[in-house]
Motif scaffolding. Structure first.
Motif, mmCIF file in Angstrom:
data_model
loop_
_atom_site.group_PDB
_atom_site.id
_atom_site.type_symbol
_atom_site.label_atom_id
_atom_site.label_comp_id
_atom_site.label_asym_id
_atom_site.label_seq_id
_atom_site.Cartn_x
_atom_site.Cartn_y
_atom_site.Cartn_z
ATOM 1 N N SER A 14 0.762 -1.212 -0.002
ATOM 2 C CA SER A 14 0.063 -0.092 -0.112
ATOM 3 C C SER A 14 0.818 1.132 -0.084
ATOM 4 O O SER A 14 0.521 2.384 -0.206
ATOM 5 N N HIS A 15 1.955 1.151 0.182
ATOM 6 C CA HIS A 15 3.190 2.211 0.465
ATOM 7 C C HIS A 15 3.916 2.137 -0.986
ATOM 8 O O HIS A 15 4.589 2.952 -1.040
ATOM 9 N N ALA A 16 3.634 1.211 -1.699
ATOM 10 C CA ALA A 16 4.740 1.378 -2.878
ATOM 11 C C ALA A 16 4.214 2.362 -3.888
ATOM 12 O O ALA A 16 3.252 2.758 -4.338
ATOM 13 N N THR A 17 5.085 2.861 -4.327
ATOM 14 C CA THR A 17 5.006 4.004 -5.449
ATOM 15 C C THR A 17 5.960 3.960 -6.691
ATOM 16 O O THR A 17 5.844 4.654 -7.497
ATOM 17 N N THR A 18 6.873 3.080 -6.674
ATOM 18 C CA THR A 18 7.538 2.878 -7.643
ATOM 19 C C THR A 18 7.796 1.407 -8.119
ATOM 20 O O THR A 18 7.392 0.462 -7.440
ATOM 21 N N LEU A 19 8.460 1.019 -9.332
ATOM 22 C CA LEU A 19 8.522 -0.142 -9.875
ATOM 23 C C LEU A 19 9.263 -0.872 -8.799
ATOM 24 O O LEU A 19 9.246 -2.153 -8.815
ATOM 25 N N GLU A 20 10.487 -0.202 -8.368
ATOM 26 C CA GLU A 20 11.196 -1.068 -7.397
ATOM 27 C C GLU A 20 10.722 -1.369 -6.106
ATOM 28 O O GLU A 20 10.942 -2.409 -5.560
ATOM 29 N N GLU A 21 9.540 -0.667 -5.653
ATOM 30 C CA GLU A 21 8.804 -1.250 -4.608
ATOM 31 C C GLU A 21 7.826 -2.300 -4.811
ATOM 32 O O GLU A 21 7.800 -3.119 -4.186
ATOM 33 N N LEU A 22 7.551 -2.336 -5.988
ATOM 34 C CA LEU A 22 6.566 -3.371 -6.533
ATOM 35 C C LEU A 22 7.490 -4.756 -6.461
ATOM 36 O O LEU A 22 7.135 -5.714 -6.046
ATOM 37 N N GLN A 23 8.850 -4.483 -7.055
ATOM 38 C CA GLN A 23 9.793 -5.528 -7.118
ATOM 39 C C GLN A 23 9.883 -6.189 -5.804
ATOM 40 O O GLN A 23 10.088 -7.393 -5.604
ATOM 41 N N ARG A 24 10.296 -5.197 -4.681
ATOM 42 C CA ARG A 24 10.558 -5.777 -3.522
ATOM 43 C C ARG A 24 9.247 -6.479 -3.012
ATOM 44 O O ARG A 24 9.325 -7.445 -2.219
ATOM 45 N N ALA A 25 7.955 -5.934 -3.191
ATOM 46 C CA ALA A 25 6.754 -6.508 -2.683
ATOM 47 C C ALA A 25 6.747 -8.017 -3.097
ATOM 48 O O ALA A 25 6.573 -8.938 -2.511
ATOM 49 N N ALA A 26 7.099 -8.269 -4.665
ATOM 50 C CA ALA A 26 7.203 -9.559 -4.989
ATOM 51 C C ALA A 26 8.193 -10.398 -4.284
ATOM 52 O O ALA A 26 7.767 -11.645 -4.041
ATOM 53 N N GLU A 27 9.302 -10.011 -3.842
ATOM 54 C CA GLU A 27 10.345 -10.813 -3.132
ATOM 55 C C GLU A 27 9.551 -10.954 -2.026
ATOM 56 O O GLU A 27 10.029 -12.257 -1.444
ATOM 57 N N THR A 28 9.028 -10.122 -1.212
ATOM 58 C CA THR A 28 8.336 -10.299 -0.017
ATOM 59 C C THR A 28 7.439 -11.511 -0.010
ATOM 60 O O THR A 28 7.595 -12.584 0.796
ATOM 61 N N ILE A 29 6.557 -11.546 -0.970
ATOM 62 C CA ILE A 29 5.676 -12.635 -1.349
ATOM 63 C C ILE A 29 6.383 -14.028 -1.434
ATOM 64 O O ILE A 29 5.992 -14.972 -0.865
ATOM 65 N N ARG A 30 7.316 -14.000 -2.389
ATOM 66 C CA ARG A 30 8.053 -15.279 -2.510
ATOM 67 C C ARG A 30 8.572 -15.784 -1.401
ATOM 68 O O ARG A 30 8.302 -17.008 -1.098
ATOM 69 N N ASP A 31 9.329 -14.859 -0.377
ATOM 70 C CA ASP A 31 9.778 -15.538 1.098
ATOM 71 C C ASP A 31 8.441 -15.786 1.782
ATOM 72 O O ASP A 31 8.567 -17.083 2.433
ATOM 73 N N ASP A 32 7.462 -15.175 1.900
ATOM 74 C CA ASP A 32 6.537 -15.441 2.834
ATOM 75 C C ASP A 32 5.791 -16.713 2.327
ATOM 76 O O ASP A 32 5.383 -17.435 3.391
ATOM 77 N N TYR A 33 5.433 -16.853 1.031
ATOM 78 C CA TYR A 33 4.641 -18.102 0.822
ATOM 79 C C TYR A 33 5.490 -19.090 0.368
ATOM 80 O O TYR A 33 4.916 -20.164 -0.097
ATOM 81 N N ASN A 34 6.791 -19.041 0.288
ATOM 82 C CA ASN A 34 7.651 -19.908 0.205
ATOM 83 C C ASN A 34 7.460 -20.588 -1.274
ATOM 84 O O ASN A 34 7.266 -21.847 -1.599
ATOM 85 N N VAL A 35 7.532 -19.963 -2.431
ATOM 86 C CA VAL A 35 7.458 -20.404 -3.802
ATOM 87 C C VAL A 35 8.728 -19.841 -4.361
ATOM 88 O O VAL A 35 9.531 -18.860 -4.064
ATOM 89 N N ASP A 36 9.299 -20.594 -5.350
ATOM 90 C CA ASP A 36 10.468 -20.119 -6.179
ATOM 91 C C ASP A 36 10.430 -18.878 -6.690
ATOM 92 O O ASP A 36 11.363 -17.890 -6.630
ATOM 93 N N HIS A 37 9.290 -18.396 -7.455
ATOM 94 C CA HIS A 37 9.234 -17.107 -8.310
ATOM 95 C C HIS A 37 7.888 -16.390 -7.989
ATOM 96 O O HIS A 37 6.841 -17.176 -8.057
ATOM 97 N N VAL A 38 8.078 -15.038 -7.955
ATOM 98 C CA VAL A 38 6.660 -14.419 -7.928
ATOM 99 C C VAL A 38 6.966 -13.366 -8.928
ATOM 100 O O VAL A 38 8.026 -12.648 -8.927
ATOM 101 N N VAL A 39 6.027 -13.256 -10.103
ATOM 102 C CA VAL A 39 6.362 -12.322 -11.142
ATOM 103 C C VAL A 39 5.010 -11.495 -11.519
ATOM 104 O O VAL A 39 3.887 -12.013 -11.605
ATOM 105 N N TYR A 40 5.061 -10.184 -11.658
ATOM 106 C CA TYR A 40 3.972 -9.441 -12.127
ATOM 107 C C TYR A 40 4.573 -8.822 -13.417
ATOM 108 O O TYR A 40 5.522 -8.303 -13.556
#
Lengths: 238, 238
Positions: A14-40
DNA sequence: TTCTTACTCACTATTTATGGTGAGGCATGG
DNA sequence: CCATGCCTCACCATAAATAGTGAGTAAGAA
């Protein structure tokens, strides 16, 4: 527990305002949900492509170099779907598709995957994807369990992508007038100018003015172009 | 508890195969979530409108009779949005819109509302709406709490609506040939026949044959119509 | 009130699109 | 092998779209 992860993720997104922040959010989801990759991955309203996520740059380069965009059953298949899809359900029968999948696995992507297609108001088209290497059964179970979370996450991603886009193309929204929209709508339905004019109870000359002004507003080269743009921009519906 | 309601609803929806069942699902949600109205409204890929939900037939008749479709800020506003919207955030500044809202309240709809827009792969466009009469604050809280549930519910409704549609128009998918698609794509981009022919490195006469055959396949009355149909059917992308 | 935007109509020559038919070559699948 | 579908090209008369400007009315916003 799953709900907490979801809340955390949405909090951070909800605080993401740049592409980089979306990128980090994807990484967070990958780690939290324990999958190899998360891509948008998304295509904005003027056809430009963007992507962020956890694929390696080697795989992304490879993908682009081999023109997999035009082969990938995920891209092609999801374009005609609404509902989230387990990659296993897609059509991998073509030689190119099978080659691509083998190639992807070599780069650590797949063979399991889950993709949620989403569409925006101006022809935007996005795919939210999870990729993993566990077994068919494990993946099936995983999806069953996380599907709802992922739908919500994909929604949040989309909202952010649209905000980003709006910030970039600050409302260049060519607003058509009511008559212009009616005119283009009738033309999109196959009426010629005489028929459309009759239907709108105006002279053909008047109708022509609407076509022209709509053309100019939309920056279109001719009527067909104008109709295509108005459709893509969601200004008219056929 | 909210999660149980959601699971029950999705359970019941997962067996819905007719419009009547969607209707009953809407009623179930109304009762479970304790709101005045639950409505699902969609426009399919050939532009036909459908609706189901808990609005009274009096209000639906009134709505259609007064042409509110073309005034309603919910319809107009959501068409350009991706994210769910509280009606209060919409633009009610026009006279027509305010009149409509007053009228709606007289018929027991509103003034509070929450609408989720969703789009399908072939230009389908749907709105999932909750309407209620509680206070601004109460409504705000209610939405905050139920938003996630509602996004998931709207997804399920959409999936069902698309299944219904597919059953009705069982793959009448007029398959265009590669050249036909290329031709229509170029025309949709505003090229005239001469330019398009040059780009495809064929004679204008040949190109005209493609336009004609595409027109016939798509049942289109002219080029503009054909392009609009091909776009709506997802056969071409601009 | 004033200004803007939308809506309405007219004029005319030039460029483009349309509709239908015929026909040869090439690949694919029954 | 033969049918089918796709790709390619040609011809011709007619119908329709295009471009640009000018101008009046009405409604709504500032």
């Amino acid at each position: 527990m799953s709900l907490n992860k979801l809340v955390n993720m949405q909090e951070s997104l909800s605080h993401a305002t740049t592409l980089e922040e979306l990128q980090r959010a994807a990484e967070t989801i990958r780690d939290d949900y324990n999958v190899d990759h998360v891509v948008y991955h998304w295509v904005n309203s003027v056809g430009e492509r963007f992507g962020c996520g956890t694929y390696t740059s080697e795989w992304v380069d490879r993908y682009l170099e081999k023109d997999y965009l035009y082969i990938d059953p995920v891209i092609l298949g999801c374009f005609h779907r609404f509902d989230p899809v387990n990659w296993k359900q897609l059509d991998w029968s073509s030689k190119g598709a099978r080659e691509m999948l083998r190639d992807a696995c070599d780069y650590g992507v797949g063979p399991q995957g889950f993709t949620i297609p989403v569409r925006g108001p101006k022809g935007q088209y996005a795919l939210f994807t999870l990729a993993d290497s566990r077994s068919d059964d494990e993946w099936e179970t995983f999806i069953e369990e996380k599907k709802k979370d992922m739908i919500l996450v994909s929604h949040t991603f989309n909202q952010k992508a649209l905000e980003l886009e709006e910030r970039v193309f600050q409302l260049e929204a060519a607003q058509l007038s009511k008559r212009e929209r009616s005119t283009l709508t009738l033309l999109a339905k196959g009426k010629n100018r005489a028929q459309a004019a009759q239907e709108l109870e105006i002279s053909e000359n008047t109708l022509r003015v609407y076509v022209e002004s709509a053309r100019h507003k939309l920056g279109a080269l001719n009527t067909t172009h104008a109709v295509a743009r108005a459709l893509a921009a969601g200004q008219i519906v056929v």
